[in-house]
Write a protein that holds these residues in place. Structure first.
Motif, PDB file in Angstrom:
ATOM      1  N   GLY A  53       0.787  -1.222   0.000  1.00  0.00           N
ATOM      2  CA  GLY A  53       0.000   0.000   0.000  1.00  0.00           C
ATOM      3  C   GLY A  53       0.823   1.278   0.000  1.00  0.00           C
ATOM      4  N   GLY A  54       2.030   1.251  -0.555  1.00  0.00           N
ATOM      5  CA  GLY A  54       2.858   2.460  -0.623  1.00  0.00           C
ATOM      6  C   GLY A  54       3.714   2.694   0.604  1.00  0.00           C
ATOM      7  N   PHE A  55       3.779   1.728   1.528  1.00  0.00           N
ATOM      8  CA  PHE A  55       4.640   1.847   2.706  1.00  0.00           C
ATOM      9  C   PHE A  55       5.184   0.463   3.038  1.00  0.00           C
ATOM     10  CE2 PHE A  55       0.257   1.461   4.133  1.00  0.00           C
ATOM     11  CZ  PHE A  55       0.311   0.400   5.007  1.00  0.00           C
ATOM     12  N   LEU A  56       6.012   0.405   4.067  1.00  0.00           N
ATOM     13  CA  LEU A  56       6.597  -0.868   4.476  1.00  0.00           C
ATOM     14  C   LEU A  56       5.984  -1.372   5.774  1.00  0.00           C
ATOM     15  CD1 LEU A  56      10.412  -0.179   3.915  1.00  0.00           C
ATOM     16  CD2 LEU A  56       8.919  -1.605   2.508  1.00  0.00           C
ATOM     17  N   LEU A  57       5.731  -2.668   5.816  1.00  0.00           N
ATOM     18  CA  LEU A  57       5.382  -3.360   7.051  1.00  0.00           C
ATOM     19  C   LEU A  57       6.609  -4.152   7.468  1.00  0.00           C
ATOM     20  CD1 LEU A  57       1.913  -4.935   6.204  1.00  0.00           C
ATOM     21  CD2 LEU A  57       2.369  -2.924   7.595  1.00  0.00           C
ATOM     22  N   GLU A  58       6.945  -4.095   8.742  1.00  0.00           N
ATOM     23  CA  GLU A  58       8.016  -4.933   9.262  1.00  0.00           C
ATOM     24  C   GLU A  58       7.366  -6.040  10.088  1.00  0.00           C
ATOM     25  OE1 GLU A  58      12.090  -4.755  11.912  1.00  0.00           O
ATOM     26  OE2 GLU A  58      10.540  -3.234  12.247  1.00  0.00           O
ATOM     27  N   ALA A  70       6.808  -8.151  26.622  1.00  0.00           N
ATOM     28  CA  ALA A  70       5.888  -7.280  27.362  1.00  0.00           C
ATOM     29  C   ALA A  70       6.416  -5.854  27.328  1.00  0.00           C
ATOM     30  CB  ALA A  70       5.770  -7.771  28.802  1.00  0.00           C
ATOM     31  N   GLY A  71       5.522  -4.908  27.302  1.00  0.00           N
ATOM     32  CA  GLY A  71       5.923  -3.508  27.360  1.00  0.00           C
ATOM     33  C   GLY A  71       6.331  -2.910  26.032  1.00  0.00           C
ATOM     34  N   GLU A  72       6.209  -3.663  24.940  1.00  0.00           N
ATOM     35  CA  GLU A  72       6.601  -3.124  23.633  1.00  0.00           C
ATOM     36  C   GLU A  72       5.458  -2.383  22.962  1.00  0.00           C
ATOM     37  OE1 GLU A  72       9.229  -4.503  20.996  1.00  0.00           O
ATOM     38  OE2 GLU A  72      10.598  -5.290  22.482  1.00  0.00           O
ATOM     39  N   GLY A  73       4.332  -2.240  23.655  1.00  0.00           N
ATOM     40  CA  GLY A  73       3.222  -1.497  23.077  1.00  0.00           C
ATOM     41  C   GLY A  73       2.324  -2.377  22.241  1.00  0.00           C
ATOM     42  N   SER A  74       1.299  -1.776  21.722  1.00  0.00           N
ATOM     43  CA  SER A  74       0.361  -2.517  20.888  1.00  0.00           C
ATOM     44  C   SER A  74       0.080  -1.707  19.642  1.00  0.00           C
ATOM     45  CB  SER A  74      -0.929  -2.795  21.654  1.00  0.00           C
ATOM     46  OG  SER A  74      -1.571  -1.578  21.959  1.00  0.00           O
ATOM     47  N   LEU A  75      -0.496  -2.347  18.693  1.00  0.00           N
ATOM     48  CA  LEU A  75      -0.850  -1.703  17.438  1.00  0.00           C
ATOM     49  C   LEU A  75      -2.356  -1.865  17.254  1.00  0.00           C
ATOM     50  CD1 LEU A  75       0.077  -0.452  14.686  1.00  0.00           C
ATOM     51  CD2 LEU A  75       0.153  -2.789  13.848  1.00  0.00           C
ATOM     52  N   PRO A  76      -3.140  -0.830  17.582  1.00  0.00           N
ATOM     53  CA  PRO A  76      -4.588  -0.966  17.446  1.00  0.00           C
ATOM     54  C   PRO A  76      -5.011  -1.270  16.005  1.00  0.00           C
ATOM     55  CG  PRO A  76      -4.031   1.068  18.588  1.00  0.00           C
ATOM     56  CD  PRO A  76      -2.751   0.477  18.083  1.00  0.00           C
ATOM     57  N   HIS A  77      -4.420  -0.578  15.046  1.00  0.00           N
ATOM     58  CA  HIS A  77      -4.669  -0.832  13.631  1.00  0.00           C
ATOM     59  C   HIS A  77      -3.716   0.010  12.814  1.00  0.00           C
ATOM     60  CE1 HIS A  77      -7.026   2.938  13.917  1.00  0.00           C
ATOM     61  NE2 HIS A  77      -6.757   3.061  12.632  1.00  0.00           N
ATOM     62  N   PHE A  78      -3.642  -0.305  11.526  1.00  0.00           N
ATOM     63  CA  PHE A  78      -3.003   0.604  10.590  1.00  0.00           C
ATOM     64  C   PHE A  78      -3.942   0.771   9.415  1.00  0.00           C
ATOM     65  CE2 PHE A  78      -1.291  -3.504   9.265  1.00  0.00           C
ATOM     66  CZ  PHE A  78      -1.407  -3.461   7.879  1.00  0.00           C
ATOM     67  N   ALA A  79      -3.874   1.939   8.788  1.00  0.00           N
ATOM     68  CA  ALA A  79      -4.792   2.270   7.711  1.00  0.00           C
ATOM     69  C   ALA A  79      -4.063   2.333   6.381  1.00  0.00           C
ATOM     70  CB  ALA A  79      -5.467   3.620   7.987  1.00  0.00           C
ATOM     71  N   VAL A  80      -4.749   1.869   5.358  1.00  0.00           N
ATOM     72  CA  VAL A  80      -4.251   1.926   3.993  1.00  0.00           C
ATOM     73  C   VAL A  80      -5.226   2.792   3.204  1.00  0.00           C
ATOM     74  CG1 VAL A  80      -3.677   0.582   1.945  1.00  0.00           C
ATOM     75  CG2 VAL A  80      -3.306  -0.393   4.225  1.00  0.00           C
ATOM     76  N   TYR A  81      -4.716   3.890   2.626  1.00  0.00           N
ATOM     77  CA  TYR A  81      -5.575   4.738   1.803  1.00  0.00           C
ATOM     78  C   TYR A  81      -5.973   3.998   0.533  1.00  0.00           C
ATOM     79  CZ  TYR A  81      -4.609   9.016   4.433  1.00  0.00           C
ATOM     80  OH  TYR A  81      -4.526   9.976   5.407  1.00  0.00           O
ATOM     81  N   VAL A  82      -7.241   4.128   0.138  1.00  0.00           N
ATOM     82  CA  VAL A  82      -7.740   3.559  -1.110  1.00  0.00           C
ATOM     83  C   VAL A  82      -8.574   4.619  -1.825  1.00  0.00           C
ATOM     84  CG1 VAL A  82      -7.728   1.182  -0.240  1.00  0.00           C
ATOM     85  CG2 VAL A  82      -9.805   2.555  -0.023  1.00  0.00           C
ATOM     86  N   ASP A  83      -8.669   4.511  -3.154  1.00  0.00           N
ATOM     87  CA  ASP A  83      -9.487   5.441  -3.928  1.00  0.00           C
ATOM     88  C   ASP A  83     -10.949   5.002  -3.982  1.00  0.00           C
ATOM     89  OD1 ASP A  83      -7.420   7.245  -4.595  1.00  0.00           O
ATOM     90  OD2 ASP A  83      -6.805   5.992  -6.287  1.00  0.00           O
ATOM     91  N   ASP A  84     -11.183   3.704  -3.945  1.00  0.00           N
ATOM     92  CA  ASP A  84     -12.537   3.154  -4.046  1.00  0.00           C
ATOM     93  C   ASP A  84     -12.673   2.046  -3.007  1.00  0.00           C
ATOM     94  OD1 ASP A  84     -14.765   1.499  -4.764  1.00  0.00           O
ATOM     95  OD2 ASP A  84     -14.703   2.326  -6.796  1.00  0.00           O
ATOM     96  N   LEU A  85     -13.349   2.343  -1.911  1.00  0.00           N
ATOM     97  CA  LEU A  85     -13.458   1.402  -0.794  1.00  0.00           C
ATOM     98  C   LEU A  85     -14.136   0.099  -1.195  1.00  0.00           C
ATOM     99  CD1 LEU A  85     -12.975   0.858   2.217  1.00  0.00           C
ATOM    100  CD2 LEU A  85     -15.175   1.939   2.659  1.00  0.00           C
ATOM    101  N   ASP A  86     -15.226   0.184  -1.921  1.00  0.00           N
ATOM    102  CA  ASP A  86     -15.945  -1.028  -2.312  1.00  0.00           C
ATOM    103  C   ASP A  86     -15.086  -1.927  -3.193  1.00  0.00           C
ATOM    104  OD1 ASP A  86     -18.250  -0.334  -0.876  1.00  0.00           O
ATOM    105  OD2 ASP A  86     -19.038   0.843  -2.551  1.00  0.00           O
ATOM    106  N   GLN A  87     -14.370  -1.320  -4.125  1.00  0.00           N
ATOM    107  CA  GLN A  87     -13.490  -2.086  -5.011  1.00  0.00           C
ATOM    108  C   GLN A  87     -12.353  -2.738  -4.218  1.00  0.00           C
ATOM    109  OE1 GLN A  87     -11.604   0.275  -8.044  1.00  0.00           O
ATOM    110  NE2 GLN A  87     -11.010  -1.498  -9.246  1.00  0.00           N
TER     111      GLN A  87
END
Length: 134
Positions: A53-58, A70-87
């Motif tokens: 999606g135009g960025f890197l995931l590690e 423990a203590g490394e935090g959490s990731l609630p979510h990450f977002a990917v921009y899209v032009d057409d959500l349904d597609q």
């Protein structure tokens, strides 16, 4: 200080199965950029960078027998921009993803100038948001 920031470097996600996580992200359009490992006192920590999606995931897999620190935090979510959500949602479903968290997308016309989104869950429990700004 904002002039020092160049953009998103990566988003880190813990995984318990690197190969399955790589296969998952490949299935939904990602590709492996680099794979590596880091020696620790408990064994090798596996690392993979995924272009998505135009960025890197590690992706980070702790050494065998070691749980997520423990203590490394959490990731609630990450977002990917899209032009057409349904597609984008249809293509994600066509890739075999069935873990959407709601039966339909959410439209939030007053949030951040208007947006619509849809969440699904990755193999390690991470929440992925498909995000279209209105």
């Amino acid at each position: 200080m904002k002039e020092l920031y160049k953009g998103l470097g990566h988003i880190a996600i813990y995984t318990t199965d690197m190969d399955k996580s790589i296969a998952f992200y490949k299935k939904i359009g990602g590709s492996v950029y680099k794979r590596d490992g880091v020696a620790t006192s408990e064994g090798e920590k596996k690392l993979t960078l995924i272009v998505f999606g135009g960025f890197l995931l590690e992706l980070i897999q702790p050494p065998v027998g070691v749980s997520v620190p423990a203590g490394e935090g959490s990731l609630p979510h990450f977002a990917v921009y899209v032009d057409d959500l349904d597609q984008a949602a249809a293509a994600t479903r066509q890739a075999g993803v069935t873990s959407f968290t709601t039966p339909e997308n959410k439209v939030l016309p007053d949030t951040f100038g208007g947006l619509q989104n849809w969440f699904f869950t990755g193999l390690s429990g991470e929440q992925i948001e498909l995000l279209q700004m209105l």
